[in-house]
Enzyme design. Structure first.
Site, short mmCIF file in Angstrom:
data_model
loop_
_atom_site.label_atom_id
_atom_site.label_comp_id
_atom_site.label_asym_id
_atom_site.label_seq_id
_atom_site.Cartn_x
_atom_site.Cartn_y
_atom_site.Cartn_z
N LYS A 71 -43.95 -15.54 63.68
CA LYS A 71 -44.31 -14.45 64.58
C LYS A 71 -44.55 -13.17 63.79
O LYS A 71 -43.71 -12.78 62.99
CB LYS A 71 -43.18 -14.22 65.59
CG LYS A 71 -43.55 -13.25 66.70
CD LYS A 71 -42.38 -13.00 67.63
CE LYS A 71 -41.39 -12.04 67.00
NZ LYS A 71 -40.31 -11.64 67.91
N GLN A 143 -36.99 -4.35 77.78
CA GLN A 143 -35.88 -5.11 77.22
C GLN A 143 -34.63 -4.95 78.08
O GLN A 143 -33.89 -5.90 78.29
CB GLN A 143 -35.61 -4.67 75.78
CG GLN A 143 -34.70 -5.61 75.02
CD GLN A 143 -35.30 -7.01 74.95
OE1 GLN A 143 -36.32 -7.21 74.34
NE2 GLN A 143 -34.66 -7.97 75.60
N ALA A 228 -31.03 -2.12 67.33
CA ALA A 228 -31.20 -2.01 65.87
C ALA A 228 -31.81 -3.29 65.30
O ALA A 228 -31.19 -4.34 65.32
CB ALA A 228 -29.86 -1.72 65.20
N LYS A 233 -32.79 2.00 62.35
CA LYS A 233 -32.34 2.07 63.76
C LYS A 233 -30.83 1.86 63.87
O LYS A 233 -30.24 1.07 63.14
CB LYS A 233 -33.07 1.03 64.59
CG LYS A 233 -34.53 1.39 64.90
CD LYS A 233 -35.02 0.56 66.07
CE LYS A 233 -36.51 0.41 66.14
NZ LYS A 233 -36.88 -0.69 67.04
N SER A 300 -27.37 -8.06 67.46
CA SER A 300 -28.57 -8.86 67.75
C SER A 300 -29.79 -8.24 67.09
O SER A 300 -30.30 -7.22 67.54
CB SER A 300 -28.75 -8.91 69.27
OG SER A 300 -29.96 -9.55 69.63
#
Lengths: 345, 345
Positions: A71, A143, A228, A233, A300
């Site tokens: 991806k 999200q 993050a 981030k 995650s």
């Protein structure tokens, strides 16, 4: 020599084909297979310039038929402001893992959102208190929406707090989803007040500065730190990782681009402080939650495991349903005027 | 929100659009820009199983408009025997390097062959004797054909020796190309005899065992070692790298998957024995050939620099010529029957 058609699937195709339930099940299985050593470690590469960057995540799952996916997501934070373009744009390549045949090219955005929400649900299934009823969603974008929907598949949620720096977005989130999901959703602004009344906290913002302090979190809370996914981030104050239970999707990746990264850089934890990878919990190699009072953090960052698992479902359903356009990229005949060809050479 | 069309280009489209001359010029420029620090180091990742593997090479060139490309090639050596499928199959993703817009998806095979042949020609231009007249091509497949065509753009070749473990293929190579290129091509079987009469030697076989011994090579020869592009492939006896001038496409990559890899593993050379990367020679940072008697080896593993350079030409010409199909992967309307959708969910 045989050449095969490649299926072309748009974002709409993918959205129509991939259900959240299927995605949750597939993501759970993929993490388990990985922990059991039946899937090799997924790979990642990044190319950046001053405006943004490109990330590629690739992996191969060996099930009945081996399936490979890579991806590529482009992330350009100022795209909307500067060009009216989406921040994230991308494509997923799906190939037969046993022959390399190019099976499909599909838009990657829907898969990214769904597989991320699915991981949050899988993690919550194993790591949140079974009696969790209250959820705080920090970041009311796509999200956040999918995260809430996914959580409601694994826990009986009764009350939701919706935070966003853009209050209009939080209001819209509450209005849209309270009816659809038949749950009470309250747009709120006081983080400390409301997080301390939440059983589950999901952070899915693009923030580069931490905003969740340790004192906001009460004992027994499960935190899914989703935002993050690059080294700049951060959503949690890294003090939160000290002495709480840290579960990663992939420890090596979290150490580079997750919340873990910041706590490592600040010298607050070491890699050995990571309790487990999510797959180890699912596979039963390590216990998940062992008390109603521990705070558990799921870091995650988003893995190729999830992409491969989700893409495999999309591909199988597209084939069986006859969905998508087809193109043979190896076609041998020219599809344009020889006169143009001559001129152009 | 704007969503843009993505151009879909088949192998035939790419072959029609990309000329060898343009590819040679673009590859030369890309290596030069890299050596001048105007292009960041390209990235590579690999995912393998027991049947084969997938390689992704990605890079970004900042010219008038920044251009990103990621090429995924699947390599399954037993494909033809087992499935009647090509050994190498792949796709290239082209994106705007400033906004991440997905510009094109194109078959990668033609680009791989042409950009590899182009690098051989660029290397020969700087590293072979200007009076080189005799070429040995070891491996008479597509790569061998393109290598010879490319070499003839930069040197006045009069005589070609064609080697292949399959003598029928060598004969066909000679028959096909001697007329087309107006050059004498002799299919030969005695490596030692004929290499020692060659000014330029190109190796482009899938061999995993070395077959070019130091004693076959006379002073002043330029060798382009093209075949080795994974850690198990090898064409030159690694003794050849001792005390001869080694030029790499990318030293870091050659140290992992090129001829250099084997010489390093055998302890015959160290990284500091590499004289230069090709780009440094082109940019004038290091001298190329300094005498008519030195043997110079170009370790060609194939870089994302070449892919990006070639893909940029293909994309620009496809747009200006109106070539290729278009698809908006972000389209919002469903293209199939809602009844099917309901059933499938």
């Amino acid at each position: 020599m045989k050449y095969t058609d490649t299926l072309l699937l748009t974002r709409k195709n993918v959205a129509d084909l991939l259900s959240l339930e299927e995605c949750i099940n597939a993501v759970e299985e993929a993490f388990k297979l990985y922990a059991e050593g039946k899937v090799q470690p997924p790979k990642i590469l990044g190319v950046h310039n001053h405006k943004g960057g490109f990330h590629i995540k690739a992996g191969l799952i060996e099930k009945q038929t081996p399936f490979f996916a890579a991806k590529m997501n482009a992330n350009f934070p100022n795209n909307m402001k500067d060009h009216g373009l989406p921040t994230i744009q991308g494509i997923l390549i799906a190939s037969d893992g046993g022959t390399g045949q190019l099976l499909a090219l599909m838009d990657s955005i829907e898969i990214t959102i769904l597989r991320t929400g699915a991981a949050t649900a899988v993690a919550a299934k194993y790591l949140s208190r079974p009696d969790s009823k209250t959820v705080a969603i920090c970041g009311c974008g796509n999200q956040g929406r999918v995260s809430l929907k996914a959580l409601m598949k694994v826990r009986s949620i009764e009350k939701v707090f919706a935070f966003d720096t853009d209050s209009v977005r939080a209001d819209k989130f509450a209005k849209d989803l309270s009816g659809e999901l038949k749950v009470t959703i309250e747009p709120v602004t006081d983080l400390e007040q409301n997080l301390s009344h939440s059983d589950i906290v999901v952070t899915c913002t693009p923030s580069k500065l931490p905003f969740i302090k340790p004192e906001y979190i009460r004992p027994g809370t499960f935190i899914a730190a989703v935002g993050a996914d690059s080294e700049e981030k951060q959503e949690l104050y890294s003090e939160l990782l000290i002495s709480n239970k840290i579960i990663t999707d992939l420890t090596e990746q979290c150490a580079t681009i997750g919340e873990l990264h910041h706590a490592l850089v600040n010298g607050q934890v070491t890699i050995s402080d990571v309790y487990a990878e999510l797959g180890e919990i699912i596979a039963g190699k390590k216990e998940g939650r062992i008390s109603g009072s521990e705070v558990i953090i799921f870091d995650s960052t988003g893995t190729a495991l999830q992409d491969v698992a989700a893409a495999a479902i999309v591909y199988e359903k597209a084939v069986s349903g006859g969905i998508g356009k087809k193109l043979n990229f190896s076609e041998q005949e020219s599809n344009y005027n020889p006169a143009i060809k001559k001129k152009m050479k």
